[in-house]
Design a protein around this motif. Structure first.
Motif, PDB file in Angstrom:
ATOM      1  N   THR A 297     -10.856  14.627 -14.023  1.00 54.72           N
ATOM      2  CA  THR A 297     -10.284  15.694 -14.852  1.00 54.72           C
ATOM      3  C   THR A 297     -11.246  16.067 -15.985  1.00 54.72           C
ATOM      4  OG1 THR A 297      -8.109  14.799 -14.365  1.00 54.72           O
ATOM      5  CG2 THR A 297      -8.220  16.272 -16.221  1.00 54.72           C
ATOM      6  N   CYS A 298     -11.781  15.036 -16.639  1.00 52.69           N
ATOM      7  CA  CYS A 298     -12.666  15.299 -17.781  1.00 52.69           C
ATOM      8  C   CYS A 298     -14.006  15.881 -17.330  1.00 52.69           C
ATOM      9  CB  CYS A 298     -12.863  14.039 -18.602  1.00 52.69           C
ATOM     10  SG  CYS A 298     -11.329  13.503 -19.384  1.00 52.69           S
ATOM     11  N   GLU A 299     -14.436  15.470 -16.131  1.00 48.71           N
ATOM     12  CA  GLU A 299     -15.671  16.016 -15.565  1.00 48.71           C
ATOM     13  C   GLU A 299     -15.545  17.544 -15.425  1.00 48.71           C
ATOM     14  OE1 GLU A 299     -16.867  14.964 -11.250  1.00 48.71           O
ATOM     15  OE2 GLU A 299     -17.072  13.113 -12.418  1.00 48.71           O
ATOM     16  N   GLU A 300     -14.387  17.990 -14.972  1.00 47.00           N
ATOM     17  CA  GLU A 300     -14.181  19.443 -14.829  1.00 47.00           C
ATOM     18  C   GLU A 300     -14.164  20.099 -16.200  1.00 47.00           C
ATOM     19  OE1 GLU A 300     -10.858  20.445 -12.314  1.00 47.00           O
ATOM     20  OE2 GLU A 300     -11.062  22.606 -12.714  1.00 47.00           O
ATOM     21  N   GLY A 301     -13.556  19.440 -17.186  1.00 50.23           N
ATOM     22  CA  GLY A 301     -13.534  19.971 -18.556  1.00 50.23           C
ATOM     23  C   GLY A 301     -12.257  20.752 -18.825  1.00 50.23           C
ATOM     24  N   LEU A 302     -11.823  20.701 -20.090  1.00 51.35           N
ATOM     25  CA  LEU A 302     -10.518  21.279 -20.423  1.00 51.35           C
ATOM     26  C   LEU A 302     -10.424  22.776 -20.147  1.00 51.35           C
ATOM     27  CD1 LEU A 302      -9.572  19.354 -23.685  1.00 51.35           C
ATOM     28  CD2 LEU A 302      -8.448  19.238 -21.453  1.00 51.35           C
ATOM     29  N   GLU A 303     -11.399  23.547 -20.634  1.00 55.34           N
ATOM     30  CA  GLU A 303     -11.272  25.007 -20.490  1.00 55.34           C
ATOM     31  C   GLU A 303     -11.268  25.426 -19.020  1.00 55.34           C
ATOM     32  OE1 GLU A 303     -13.247  23.535 -22.678  1.00 55.34           O
ATOM     33  OE2 GLU A 303     -12.379  24.129 -24.612  1.00 55.34           O
TER      34      GLU A 303
END
Ligand code: GLV
Length: 409
Positions: A297-303
């Motif tokens: 999830t964090c690899e993809e990034g929040l935005e």
């Protein structure tokens, strides 16, 4: 001697029935249950659990570690770090509660407020109603701020209610999955902070799917679930409290009434106070899995994550609109992208359509929950499942299912 050791090794690796030295006639009064587990492959497009990311599922097969072993404690620390990013907080106090989102809900209610203190609860669906019940069990004075399912609270309404009731806590659910509503959280923290009140927020179906900023929005306590937009299996639930909430917890006059959800003790297991003490055996494999899901999830990034959820939400409603289906939530600003409620048209058999989708496509289209039972279908567009392939399949299933019932728009 050597032969006996070798034999023992072989026996230990054999199936128990092959090493029985004497045969026993069965004396069991209750027959053995079936040995084979039946797990069909399904596309889970209801309100959750959603399909887990394959890497998160595979992580559950990693070797078992002890719950206090340093490599496992390191994995817990990594979960805390990932959660700081996801919740957008600098707080030291992040962890995964061992258990479902409900367990995290209980931890949020049981720790910060004490018996006799007042909690104002946004009660516009099943989760608010559940928090009223929980808070009552912990001896809090509960004021339910009731609204019909499908509606949300404006900042002005919340400010007026906080000023009128002067509660020590305000509970809001960011994504009310029973009704399909999204509550605005930004701006609420300024109201609660100015009125000596703690803001407690449920993000079970929203964390990772829509914007959330704990520190910038002055949220004091927040929890989530693994099995929705984070693409982990259920069983380990993200949690955060800020320094203000921690001070309140530390200055309690009464003992936290639950051992299992006592955050003074759980925090000590998570290293919040410097040391590390045994409170319970963490669900080791679940934590591996959550850690892996959080990494993805964090690899993809929040935005990009928020943008993907928004794009799939728009794709879903474009398709549903073309076949004549309508949102249950009237105000477009209050529609929740993660769990969508779709009004069942007059004369259409909602459960029959869900059964059609399951039978033909192994696809879950859920019905309503609590106040929306019999009125809506619910479609989750979350995490790993927020993908055009799944969304288009949902639209196809609706189209064909409605045609099969002779529905015309
Ligand atoms: C569960 O979270 C549901 O909304 O049904």
């Amino acid at each position: 001697m050597a032969l006996r050791v070798a034999l023992n090794q072989v026996l230990r690796r054999s199936k128990p029935q092959s090493i029985a030295l004497r045969a026993f006639a069965s004396t069991a009064d209750v027959p053995k249950p079936a040995p084979v587990m039946d797990v069909p492959q399904r596309i889970l497009m209801g309100p959750g659990p959603s399909n887990s990311h394959p890497r998160a599922l595979a992580a559950m097969a990693m070797p078992m570690l002890g719950h206090m072993h340093p490599p496992f404690l390191k994995i817990m620390d990594e979960i805390s770090d990932y959660l700081r990013y996801l919740f957008q907080t600098d707080s030291k106090y992040t962890c995964a509660i061992s258990g479902s989102g409900h367990m995290a809900m209980e931890a949020a209610i049981a720790n910060v407020l004490e018996p006799g203190e007042k909690i104002l609860v946004g009660d516009n669906g099943i989760w608010g109603a559940r928090v009223c019940d929980l808070a009552d069990r912990y001896g809090l004075e509960v004021v339910a701020l009731k609204k019909p399912a499908g509606e949300t609270y404006s900042l002005a309404e919340l400010e007026a209610a906080v000023k009128e009731h002067k509660p020590q806590g305000l509970f809001l659910c960011q994504g009310e999955s029973s009704a399909g509503t999204m509550q605005q959280i930004e701006g609420v923290g300024a109201i609660t902070k100015a009125n000596d009140c703690f803001l407690i927020v449920d993000t079970v179906c929203t964390l990772g799917g829509v914007p959330f900023k704990a520190d910038a929005w002055d949220v004091d306590v927040v929890y989530s679930g693994g099995q929705k937009a984070l693409s982990a299996p259920p069983g380990a639930s993200p949690f955060m409290m800020n320094e203000r909430a921690m001070q309140k917890l530390q200055s309690r006059k009464t003992k936290v009434a639950t051992y299992n959800c006592d955050l003074k003790l759980i925090g000590d297991y998570w290293g919040w106070y410097g040391g590390r003490s045994y409170h319970h055996t963490g669900p080791i494999s679940n934590f591996y899995s959550l850690r892996e899901a959080l990494a993805i999830t964090c690899e993809e990034g929040l935005e990009p994550l928020w943008a993907r959820h928004q794009a799939m939400f728009e794709l879903l409603w474009k398709g549903l609109g073309e076949i004549g289906l309508e949102p249950y939530v009237k105000d477009p600003k209050s529609r929740l992208p993660c769990v969508n409620t779709i009004t069942v048209p007059e004369g259409v058999d909602g459960p029959a359509l869900s059964a059609f989708a399951m039978q033909k496509y192994n696809l879950e289209i859920a019905g309503g929950l609590g106040p929306t039972v019999g009125k809506v279908w619910r479609i989750g567009v979350m995490g790993y499942n927020a993908h055009p392939m799944n969304v288009n399949l949902v639209v196809t299933a609706f189209k064909e299912g409605l045609e099969a019932q002779g529905y015309k728009k």
